[in-house]
Design an enzyme around this catalytic site. Sequence first.
Site, PDB file in Angstrom:
ATOM      1  N   CYS A 175      82.458 -22.807  57.933  1.00  0.00           N
ATOM      2  CA  CYS A 175      82.502 -21.413  58.358  1.00  0.00           C
ATOM      3  C   CYS A 175      82.272 -21.262  59.854  1.00  0.00           C
ATOM      4  CB  CYS A 175      81.415 -20.627  57.630  1.00  0.00           C
ATOM      5  SG  CYS A 175      81.497 -20.789  55.864  1.00  0.00           S
ATOM      6  N   ARG A 229      87.539 -26.103  62.554  1.00  0.00           N
ATOM      7  CA  ARG A 229      86.391 -26.472  61.722  1.00  0.00           C
ATOM      8  C   ARG A 229      86.752 -26.511  60.235  1.00  0.00           C
ATOM      9  NH1 ARG A 229      81.386 -25.532  64.428  1.00  0.00           N
ATOM     10  NH2 ARG A 229      80.391 -25.107  62.455  1.00  0.00           N
ATOM     11  N   TRP A 262      84.663 -20.975  54.645  1.00  0.00           N
ATOM     12  CA  TRP A 262      85.000 -22.186  53.883  1.00  0.00           C
ATOM     13  C   TRP A 262      84.227 -22.045  52.577  1.00  0.00           C
ATOM     14  CZ3 TRP A 262      82.543 -26.733  52.062  1.00  0.00           C
ATOM     15  CH2 TRP A 262      83.392 -27.824  51.839  1.00  0.00           C
ATOM     16  N   ASN A 314      76.909 -18.112  57.967  1.00  0.00           N
ATOM     17  CA  ASN A 314      77.195 -19.536  57.725  1.00  0.00           C
ATOM     18  C   ASN A 314      75.971 -20.138  57.050  1.00  0.00           C
ATOM     19  OD1 ASN A 314      79.480 -19.149  59.193  1.00  0.00           O
ATOM     20  ND2 ASN A 314      78.941 -20.521  60.877  1.00  0.00           N
ATOM     21  N   GLY A 315      76.192 -21.044  56.101  1.00  0.00           N
ATOM     22  CA  GLY A 315      75.056 -21.675  55.419  1.00  0.00           C
ATOM     23  C   GLY A 315      75.052 -21.295  53.953  1.00  0.00           C
ATOM     24  N   GLU A 340      87.054 -47.356  58.274  1.00  0.00           N
ATOM     25  CA  GLU A 340      87.388 -46.186  59.086  1.00  0.00           C
ATOM     26  C   GLU A 340      88.911 -45.950  59.091  1.00  0.00           C
ATOM     27  OE1 GLU A 340      85.878 -43.745  60.244  1.00  0.00           O
ATOM     28  OE2 GLU A 340      87.193 -42.966  61.800  1.00  0.00           O
ATOM     29  N   LYS A 348      90.729 -42.554  57.792  1.00  0.00           N
ATOM     30  CA  LYS A 348      91.693 -41.764  58.575  1.00  0.00           C
ATOM     31  C   LYS A 348      92.940 -41.489  57.740  1.00  0.00           C
ATOM     32  CE  LYS A 348      89.758 -40.538  61.058  1.00  0.00           C
ATOM     33  NZ  LYS A 348      88.384 -40.768  61.160  1.00  0.00           N
ATOM     34  N   GLU A 369      92.207 -39.021  54.877  1.00  0.00           N
ATOM     35  CA  GLU A 369      91.880 -37.669  55.354  1.00  0.00           C
ATOM     36  C   GLU A 369      93.121 -36.864  55.710  1.00  0.00           C
ATOM     37  OE1 GLU A 369      87.736 -37.456  57.830  1.00  0.00           O
ATOM     38  OE2 GLU A 369      89.241 -38.779  58.660  1.00  0.00           O
ATOM     39  N   HIS A 395      87.667 -60.446  43.819  1.00  0.00           N
ATOM     40  CA  HIS A 395      86.716 -59.876  42.852  1.00  0.00           C
ATOM     41  C   HIS A 395      87.170 -58.510  42.338  1.00  0.00           C
ATOM     42  CE1 HIS A 395      84.050 -63.168  43.668  1.00  0.00           C
ATOM     43  NE2 HIS A 395      84.156 -62.923  44.968  1.00  0.00           N
ATOM     44  N   LYS A 429      85.356 -29.773  59.893  1.00  0.00           N
ATOM     45  CA  LYS A 429      84.966 -30.590  61.045  1.00  0.00           C
ATOM     46  C   LYS A 429      83.465 -30.839  61.052  1.00  0.00           C
ATOM     47  CE  LYS A 429      85.596 -32.735  64.855  1.00  0.00           C
ATOM     48  NZ  LYS A 429      86.132 -34.091  64.632  1.00  0.00           N
TER      49      LYS A 429
HETATM   50  C1  G6P Z   1      82.937 -34.362  58.501  1.00  0.00           C
HETATM   51  C2  G6P Z   1      84.032 -34.619  59.514  1.00  0.00           C
HETATM   52  C3  G6P Z   1      84.062 -36.090  59.880  1.00  0.00           C
HETATM   53  C4  G6P Z   1      82.696 -36.521  60.395  1.00  0.00           C
HETATM   54  C5  G6P Z   1      81.586 -36.181  59.413  1.00  0.00           C
HETATM   55  C6  G6P Z   1      80.214 -36.365  60.047  1.00  0.00           C
HETATM   56  O1  G6P Z   1      83.229 -35.003  57.319  1.00  0.00           O
HETATM   57  O2  G6P Z   1      85.284 -34.234  58.982  1.00  0.00           O
HETATM   58  O3  G6P Z   1      85.032 -36.309  60.884  1.00  0.00           O
HETATM   59  O4  G6P Z   1      82.699 -37.896  60.628  1.00  0.00           O
HETATM   60  O5  G6P Z   1      81.673 -34.814  59.016  1.00  0.00           O
HETATM   61  O6  G6P Z   1      80.083 -35.432  61.067  1.00  0.00           O
HETATM   62  P1  G6P Z   1      79.168 -35.625  62.338  1.00  0.00           P
HETATM   63  O7  G6P Z   1      79.419 -34.380  63.160  1.00  0.00           O
HETATM   64  O8  G6P Z   1      77.759 -35.701  61.837  1.00  0.00           O
HETATM   65  O9  G6P Z   1      79.595 -36.855  63.027  1.00  0.00           O
END
Ligand code: G6P
Length: 609
Positions: free
Chosen positions: A2, A27, A76, A101-102, A482, A486, A489, A505, A604
């Site tokens: 949000c 976000r 959100w 927000n929250g 990672e 990516k 995501e 395994h 985000k």
């Molecule tokens: C969300 C974002 C990721 C990020 C993660 C941790 O899932 O989409 O890109 O790595 O949060 O966020 P931070 O701000 O703590 O790195």
Amino acid sequence: MCGIVGAIAGRNISAILLEGLKRLEYRGYDSAGMAVLNSQTGQLDHLKRVGKVAQLDAALTGSPLPGYLGIAHTRWATHGKPEQRNAHPHLSADRIAVVHNGIIENHTALKAELVADGYQFLSDTDTEVVTHLIYREVMAGKSLEVALKESLKRLDGAYALAVIDQQQPDLLLATRMGSPLVIGVGVEENFIASDPLALLQVTDRFIYLEEGDVAAITRSDIKVESLAGEPVTREVQRFEHGHDAADKGLYRHYMLKEIYEQPDVIARVLEGRIHQGHVLEQVFGSGASELFDQVKMVQIVACGTSYNAGVVARYWIEKLVGIPCMVEVASEFRYRKTVCMPGTLFITISQSGETADTLSALREAKEQSYLGFLSICNVAGSSLVRESDLAIMTNAGPEIGVASTKAFTSQLVVLMLTTLVLARRYGFDDEQEIVAQLEQLIGLTEQVLALDPQIQKMAEHFVDKHHALFLGRGTIYPVAVEGALKLKEISYIHAEAYPAGELKHGPLALVDEDMPVVAIAPNNSLLEKLQANLEEVRARGGKLFLFADSKAQVKPGNDLELITLPDVPTVMAPIIYSIPLQLLAYYVACLKGTDVDQPRNLAKSVTVE
Ligand code: G6P
């Protein structure tokens, strides 16, 4: 997640609110809304739409909301589906409007109480209880400020809130507990937002509210008090990054822009941190040296991409420093019984500095006897930074693409600086050599980015695939994780990463011509073993997509697509090899036509649990 924007000014603010919402789109959200005190009619008008801010924008063209005081929100969904009635702002009796927000954890009990008192709920949200609580206090004769404070005392959970009252045209209230909120300071006008980026078009001066702050904002004045009514002083800070930071320029997506910024980002991370081949300890904050002297063990806690950076650091710390290093995702760490050994440095890694689980893990850890708390973060003034003893900024600049790229590489560089300051205490004497290698990273990153056309071509092989396997060993295993993250995501292809030694395994059973296998194989002590693993894949009819350097000895064949990277020093390989994997995911997503910068269901900055 949000986003909040609010404004009080002597000019029409609805375009400012809308622009703020657009800047917060990155976000992640599913609906948007705005409430403005109409300067002509004196009514509190509002408009909400499910979907993108563009939909709200279109609706505003038909029904403008002119006024000098207003609040806006991107939602959100947490409580209640993404429907118009659940979008914020929420209103009580067309008089009090609130954006939030929250999560209000005790909303069910509060709702029951308010319903018993005759209040009707129009949404399924937790937020609506706040609106009615404030209204009830106002109707009991309290000022808006007191009404808000009294209501806050009833809330359990996390919030950033903005409140306006139809009968108070010169007052905007803002408060935070567990979710970020800033005040943008203007000239005879003031603003609020959940992220300073939302307001860079109107100001570069910000007050970062702290936990429990309640701000009463008029056009010409900002008064901040604690919940208990004590006045508190919060300094005005200038936003450090350039105005174009939130602009994608000529790039098609923010993600591509951010991938390409990485050489500059690495230069920025190193700037001012190195002197004559050594890392300067004072960049970690005052008292850092004394604290580092006592470190015997490291505990890293983070989420998502930041967690993957932490796993790379575990390999570095155990190899170069020679002390134990544990890494855990914050959402697990915070809820289990953990054992803190004497002399353990607690490190949090976060791009945003506001991730709810990471922040809570830090707060939990503070109840234990850790030696000290270091935050590695991209946002100065964030909650994580403020609540840690030491902090070092990753200086990546605002990252808008939901899938983290430049933040990851900047975290890795900072983690290597951290490794070096610890390692020198344990007799490591190659610091100058590693620092020189860090400085070479800028040029190497540029060389890797030049592989873009080859990677773009490779991406074509993935478009019709539903699964992909990523393999790496040693420090490259978290890089594989990672890379898989990516891909899943932004392209929505199911991708799994395995340490290549685990292939036999289980995952080998999945290998066939429909399962692309991405292998990351820089020259290191595990290269031969990894090559043997790759032959196991080929023997089962799997197609290999290999990222390696000139040392890789792999048989050419139709079942192999190879991208050759420049030779890199072994310790730097995780940083360099992350970049082609970012590009691969990016181009697969582009070919699939997904929303690269705002992938479905993701946010985000995950400021709720
Ligand atoms: C969300 C974002 C990721 C990020 C993660 C941790 O899932 O989409 O890109 O790595 O949060 O966020 P931070 O701000 O703590 O790195």
